[in-house]
Scaffold this motif. Sequence first.
Motif, short mmCIF file in Angstrom:
data_model
loop_
_atom_site.label_atom_id
_atom_site.label_comp_id
_atom_site.label_asym_id
_atom_site.label_seq_id
_atom_site.Cartn_x
_atom_site.Cartn_y
_atom_site.Cartn_z
N ASP A 1 52.28 70.64 35.78
CA ASP A 1 53.61 70.13 35.42
C ASP A 1 53.48 69.22 33.75
O ASP A 1 52.24 68.88 33.45
CB ASP A 1 54.19 69.03 36.17
N ALA A 2 54.39 69.20 33.20
CA ALA A 2 54.48 68.76 31.98
C ALA A 2 55.77 67.74 31.79
O ALA A 2 56.80 68.14 32.15
CB ALA A 2 54.36 69.52 30.58
N ARG A 3 55.56 66.54 31.18
CA ARG A 3 56.67 65.45 31.01
C ARG A 3 56.55 65.07 29.62
O ARG A 3 55.77 64.38 29.32
CB ARG A 3 56.40 64.37 31.96
N GLY A 4 57.74 65.25 28.94
CA GLY A 4 57.70 64.78 27.54
C GLY A 4 59.04 63.92 27.45
O GLY A 4 60.06 63.96 27.83
N LEU A 5 58.65 62.63 27.00
CA LEU A 5 59.68 61.50 26.78
C LEU A 5 59.59 61.01 25.34
O LEU A 5 58.82 60.91 24.64
CB LEU A 5 58.91 60.41 27.57
N LEU A 6 60.87 60.77 25.10
CA LEU A 6 61.17 60.59 23.62
C LEU A 6 62.20 59.31 23.71
O LEU A 6 63.42 59.64 24.45
CB LEU A 6 61.82 61.48 22.85
N SER B 1 57.33 45.12 18.10
CA SER B 1 56.14 44.47 17.41
C SER B 1 56.06 43.07 17.66
O SER B 1 56.99 42.17 17.47
CB SER B 1 56.56 44.76 15.71
N SER B 2 54.88 42.66 18.02
CA SER B 2 54.56 41.12 18.52
C SER B 2 54.78 40.40 16.89
O SER B 2 54.89 39.22 17.15
CB SER B 2 53.26 41.15 19.05
N SER B 3 54.35 40.91 15.67
CA SER B 3 54.22 40.13 14.61
C SER B 3 55.76 39.95 14.08
O SER B 3 56.01 38.61 13.75
CB SER B 3 53.59 41.07 13.74
N ASP B 4 56.65 40.63 14.12
CA ASP B 4 57.72 40.73 13.42
C ASP B 4 59.15 40.91 14.33
O ASP B 4 60.24 40.68 13.96
CB ASP B 4 58.28 41.42 12.16
N LYS B 5 58.71 40.90 15.70
CA LYS B 5 59.75 41.15 16.84
C LYS B 5 60.84 42.66 16.45
O LYS B 5 61.74 42.50 17.13
CB LYS B 5 60.59 39.98 16.95
N ARG B 6 60.29 43.34 15.65
CA ARG B 6 61.36 44.58 15.39
C ARG B 6 60.90 45.67 16.37
O ARG B 6 59.61 45.87 16.65
CB ARG B 6 60.93 45.15 14.07
N ALA B 7 61.79 46.16 17.01
CA ALA B 7 61.59 47.43 17.76
C ALA B 7 61.41 48.52 16.92
O ALA B 7 62.17 48.70 15.84
CB ALA B 7 63.02 47.57 18.47
N ALA B 8 60.65 49.53 17.66
CA ALA B 8 60.44 50.95 16.96
C ALA B 8 61.73 51.68 16.91
O ALA B 8 62.46 51.74 17.83
CB ALA B 8 59.44 51.49 17.93
N ASP B 9 61.76 52.46 15.94
CA ASP B 9 62.78 53.58 15.53
C ASP B 9 62.64 54.41 16.50
O ASP B 9 63.85 54.75 17.07
CB ASP B 9 62.74 54.07 14.14
N GLU B 10 61.50 54.85 17.13
CA GLU B 10 61.43 55.71 18.16
C GLU B 10 60.07 55.61 18.67
O GLU B 10 59.17 55.17 18.14
CB GLU B 10 61.61 57.35 17.47
N TYR B 11 59.93 56.10 20.04
CA TYR B 11 58.63 56.10 20.54
C TYR B 11 58.37 57.20 21.58
O TYR B 11 59.58 57.74 21.99
CB TYR B 11 58.41 54.84 21.21
N SER B 12 57.35 57.93 21.88
CA SER B 12 57.40 59.15 22.73
C SER B 12 56.09 59.05 23.49
O SER B 12 55.04 58.44 22.81
CB SER B 12 57.40 60.44 21.80
N ARG B 13 56.05 59.87 24.50
CA ARG B 13 54.85 60.12 25.43
C ARG B 13 54.95 61.49 25.92
O ARG B 13 55.98 61.93 26.41
CB ARG B 13 54.54 59.06 26.53
#
Length: 434
Positions: free
Chosen positions: A90-95, A114-126
């Motif tokens: 099985d494969a699971r792709g998350l974005l 981000s722990s330094s400037d509290k900015r959220a990522a534009d995107e993240y995936s797994r």
Amino acid sequence: MSNVIRDVHAPVALPILQLFAWVGLGLCSTASWAEGFVEDSHGTLTLRNYYMDRDYKDGGAKTAAREWAQGIFMNVESGFTPGTVGFGLDARGLLGIKLDSSPDRSGTELLPVSSSDKRAADEYSRLGLTGKLRIAQTTVKTGDVSIFLPFAFASPSRLLPQTFRGTTLSSKDIEGLTLNTGYIDRIARRDSTDYQPMAIASPNRRFNGAATTSHMAYVGGDYQVNKDLGLRVYHAEVADLYQQNTFALLHNMPLGGGVLTTDLRSFFSDDDGAAKAGKVDNRNVSALVGYRFGGHRVSLGYMHSSGDTATPYVSGTELMGLSEMTMSSDFLNAKERTWQAIHDYDFAAVGVPGLRTRLRYVRGDHIELAALNAEDRKEREFQMELGYVIQSGPLKNVGLLARKSIYRNDFPGTAAFRDENQTRFLVTYSVPIW
């Protein structure tokens, strides 16, 4: 510069089992072996648009956590190769994609921050890969796995689903009985791109939340005695943090043109091994009694927590106790006594399939917050929910969900749970891709 967090992982708890899976998959090069593997495979694409707004009402420095994001996930599941032992993959792709956020209102857990400037990522995936094998009605999976069990329910309450790294076994070879066991060594949190060591949930500084475990092991099962009575028994050990025994009884009884439902649950928890999270001593028992008639379901419940500490659970997951799926608090503090009343209505009963509502009131008192030097505190949450799944036309199967909670407590100002009005809007759509 675009703030992008991206990672790809597919580690495995038990390499020998994975080796067997890859060997089996290699045999799929021949048409005969590939028959079940390919012909029984299927894939699903799911889109989830999620807006979350926590409007704090306690006068704290941070007045809101408010974000909007788009989730895209694809699940691909193979069939099994023919033979006594079948192999599969099985494969699971998350974005996750940021649509709206800012440093002064990030932190909804829809997006990594981000722990330094509290900015959220534009995107993240797994990307997660899972090798699997099947013998009769027993299935073993290893790699990226999901577990939905009473002591560790993979949280579905944010943008992307939360998963684990490890090996699980589920068997239905005995009629009416589902046996589950597993070994989990890492967790992929719902707003994370990688696998991390597991820790104990510690809002209000209940435990040492910085302590981590090498693994969690569990065994147990669900037994359907008959169509109206089910039993559930599990034992879980979160190494050097805590161990927990779970018992539950679920019963339905026809009564006066409707159905009387009884849901009894209990969790008995103690510290384990080196007790790196500190002392764990808790007994959590609950009862939820409901009556279903027409489109209505009315439920009343009570939960009682005793012992010296709060009820433990793995950080990032949910505990399937009486308070599961609350929005603003977990109602699992030490000494807490919790009452709740729920009214659910399914409008299919009046000819509007796909439309449902929920009203829920939860109240906890007698709360002890030892780390905050507070006793006999109270909390309450009023929750409203409206959901609709479009039944026909070009938008058929699009799901719309609106959730609202009003939460108040008399905790000290440094507590994790704050007075808030919380709003969530979700639009979801799943479609088979073959």
